[in-house]
Design an enzyme around this catalytic site. Sequence first.
Site, PDB file in Angstrom:
ATOM      1  N   HIS B 207       1.454   0.991   4.759  1.00 35.01           N
ATOM      2  CA  HIS B 207       2.361   0.900   3.538  1.00 35.01           C
ATOM      3  C   HIS B 207       3.242   2.141   3.261  1.00 35.01           C
ATOM      4  O   HIS B 207       3.566   2.216   1.965  1.00 35.01           O
ATOM      5  CB  HIS B 207       1.394   0.543   2.324  1.00 35.01           C
ATOM      6  CG  HIS B 207       0.298  -0.322   2.723  1.00 35.01           C
ATOM      7  ND1 HIS B 207      -0.970  -0.411   3.182  1.00 35.01           N
ATOM      8  CD2 HIS B 207       0.379  -1.772   2.830  1.00 35.01           C
ATOM      9  CE1 HIS B 207      -1.516  -1.432   3.494  1.00 35.01           C
ATOM     10  NE2 HIS B 207      -0.660  -2.412   3.437  1.00 35.01           N
ATOM     11  N   GLY B 208       3.489   3.140   4.173  1.00 36.76           N
ATOM     12  CA  GLY B 208       4.605   3.900   3.860  1.00 36.76           C
ATOM     13  C   GLY B 208       4.015   5.073   3.178  1.00 36.76           C
ATOM     14  O   GLY B 208       5.094   5.792   2.667  1.00 36.76           O
TER      15      GLY B 208
END
Lengths: 423, 242, 290
Positions: B207-208
């Site tokens: 999810h970065g």
Amino acid sequence: MAHQSSYVPKTGFTRWLDQRLPIIRLVNDSFVTYPTPRNLNFWYVFGGILAVMLVVQIVSGIVLSMHYVPNADLAFGSVEQRIMREVNYGWLLRYIHANGASMFFLAVYVHIFRGLYYGSYKAPREILWILGVFIYLLMMATAFFGYVLPWGQMSFWGATVITSLFSAIDQVIPNLGTAITHWLWGDFAVGDATLNRFFSLHYLLPFVIAGVVGLHIWALHVPGNNNPLGIDVKGPQDTVPFHPFYTVKDGFYMVLFFIVFLGFVFYAPNFFGNPDNYIQANPLVTPPDIVPEWYLLPFYAMLRAIPSKLIGVLVLVGSLLTLLVVPWLDTSKVRSCRFRPLMKQLFWVFVADCLLLGYVGSQTADAAWHFGEAELPLVWLARLGTLYYFGFFWVLMPWIGKKEVTRPLPESIAQSVLAKGGH
Amino acid sequence: MGPAHKSAGRLKIYAASCRNPLHNRLSILAFSSYGPRYFIAGARLATTDEDTTLANATSPEPTRRDFLYIATGAAATVGVGLAAWPFVDQMNPTSAVLAMASIEVDVSAIRPGQQVIFKWRGHPLFVRRRTAKEVAEARAVPPSDLPDGLARNANLTDTAPATDANRTIKPEWLVVVGVCTHLGCTPTVSTPQSPQGSYGGWLCHCHGSEYDTAGRIRKGPAPQNLAVPPYAFTGPTKIKIG
Amino acid sequence: MKRSLLALLALTVPAFAAEDLTQPLAPQKQAWSFDGVTGAYDRGALQRGFQIYKEVCAACHSLNMVAFHDLAAPGGPGFTEAQAKVIAASYKIPAEPNDRGEIFDEKGNRLTRPGILADHFPPPFANEQAARASNGGALPPDLSLIVKARQGGPDYVYSIITGFNQKPPRGFAVQEGKYYNPYFAGRNISMPPPLNQGSVTFSDGTPPTVANEAKAVVTFLSWASEPQLEARHRLGMQVLAFLVLVAGLLFLSYRKIWHGKPEDEGVAHDLPGSPTEKAEVGDPDTLSGG
């Protein structure tokens, strides 16, 4: 259910639910207001005990399966190391499950003999009895599969001996029996494939049992309970509501039963076990004395009583299938042995016969009783016992039922109760 | 029991409701008022000639009787509750798992700028030998700029601020649990040859989330800095974790 | 000691009368600290027994299911965690592959590392074939479950390890490479007498007689077979006491529900099946007099 429902939903929600799924009504009518003969005695508490034991076995079995590994290399270690030593309370769960099986059979035998004594198999309860026999057969299959799972020496060799019974078919249709045993094993001998499928079946069958138990209770609640007098309920004065009368009575005896059960679990957990099952399965070495679990010993004795392999297996199967036709073998008009003086004596001889067969089954095949110089090989006792087993059901039951002079039956349960109450 | 009452064979059960003394009896001959909301507190047989439906019962003694039933019910409930514990506790980690909870690793083979992953309690454990440049980068960030201002270091107090010094025991060695604090993925390490994210530490591809060279969250959905496990140096290049 | 001698005497006297040499003798009954419902392991015996296992038995017998952390677990020999760590570190455990993927050194020896608490006791032989090759074809059994895996339990194991040094009866042939032990099936055992006077030196000053050594090592092996025994005995007391209490309460409820209380409500007639009718419990047919 047979009696008129007395359930009246009290709240908006229960009224709403009752029109869509009358489950509260079902429970109420089956286990609360269910009219039960008021004269049920101690021997009638085992049905409830069995229901609870089935739950105990399923719940403890499910949690054990969270740690058990059905692999021939790992199964023994997963039980004896992981479950017995590492898992929190794993030892307790395992001992509950192992001793629970024995207590389950103990209770079911009392339940069966009670049914035989009071004629609970007779019309209109034939289906109830037959469903009970199916439960018993399923229990034996489940227990057999379960005993294989720890993969000890008795597990392995018990599985080998019992599955080899099918090879007797070779004597009728050559090679078919051998083909069936190979199909059962998934190998040329009991092995990894066998263990894996037995685990699967051991997990499946208890739920089948639970389903048949549902039918058994259904079939019980249509005609209602039999009772020690064996006469029909004539009206409401003969019954009491199941709750609280029988909930509290069953509950009390259930706790006593659990004291015995857990007494074994905590203080003699290996009483019903065999030391050889603490040795990992070894396909190259058979233990000197192969003995099945105690609850199968009478049938094992009958199997060994017959010198012919095929006939021995047929006798074993016949002894179990006989139970299915008992409702039609008994020709008596009277249900309860309380009013059948001759049948009562034959019943107790039958109980003693089953115990004798169990004893012989626990001894080695060549064991004998010595009376000074004389010697009685136990195999002859087994043959005598087998003869009585079949004779009791196929000869004595139909014959005595027609000939026996029974004692007069009381007018009703209530009348009998009052006659007794007026002390 | 009074013999006078035994003259006839009519049977009746009286029952007392513990809730409503006005409905404290019923006849089992007429099941009408019998429902689960009634707890039959007492029942007995009467053999009189009177009407066998509803009849007035003598006043019960609710307190003593109710106490017995309440005590019985409570004991049974407590028993079932206690019996449930072994069935719950069996799912907790076993003694064998707990015995594996501490490991000792030799980190002498790790070169500066390199990270090695060990397995600790089933999770990846990052041991990163930081270059002087990476340490300097981490030290240059004021804690007030960080999304998570706490050190998350099991060897310090819970309130220790997330300074770089609070993230390590020896500045050269960064030891963190390789579990993204967002939803548990394993972040990818950033190297000059293959940069991951813009902070030089780690990037979690799920999810970065981006972490810096002290394992602190700088950008993305993760709420906390990478956890520093309890550990100690047992030799110059030997670390015992757990 | 006196008791065991008497037991031995009691067993051997009738044995002389008509001894069936094809059958083993019944094990000698011993008193064990872990017998009975309140039984618990004797910590001193457990620690001495561990010493004997380590210095004597472990040369041939594995103890695969016991981990070093078990030595410090409740209900066990009572070592501290620090002591258990020292014990673990004194064992050489086959090492995991090193950085170069090797598990053997240049001389072909298995690489090892010191044990940690999570490790299990390492077996003395690499595999079954190696064990048989070193023991004249016989396989020394693993001892993890030995006490539960033998009929007679601790008494049997005690009898076996103390049952040597007896003269075989006249005419009894002891096979080559085997030893006479009347408690063993077939009476020919491959295990040489394991314990002698002074086989070990106990640090607590217990005299190292064969009986003391055997008692200690059997206690240790009983614990290895059933490490949860003390927890089981303790929990059992609590559970059964609670059940007796619940049974008492249920009995009182049962009695009240089935025949009420006369002083409360004037009249009460016993219902059949009520707990006052004790006679019907135990025989299904005592009511038949009707």
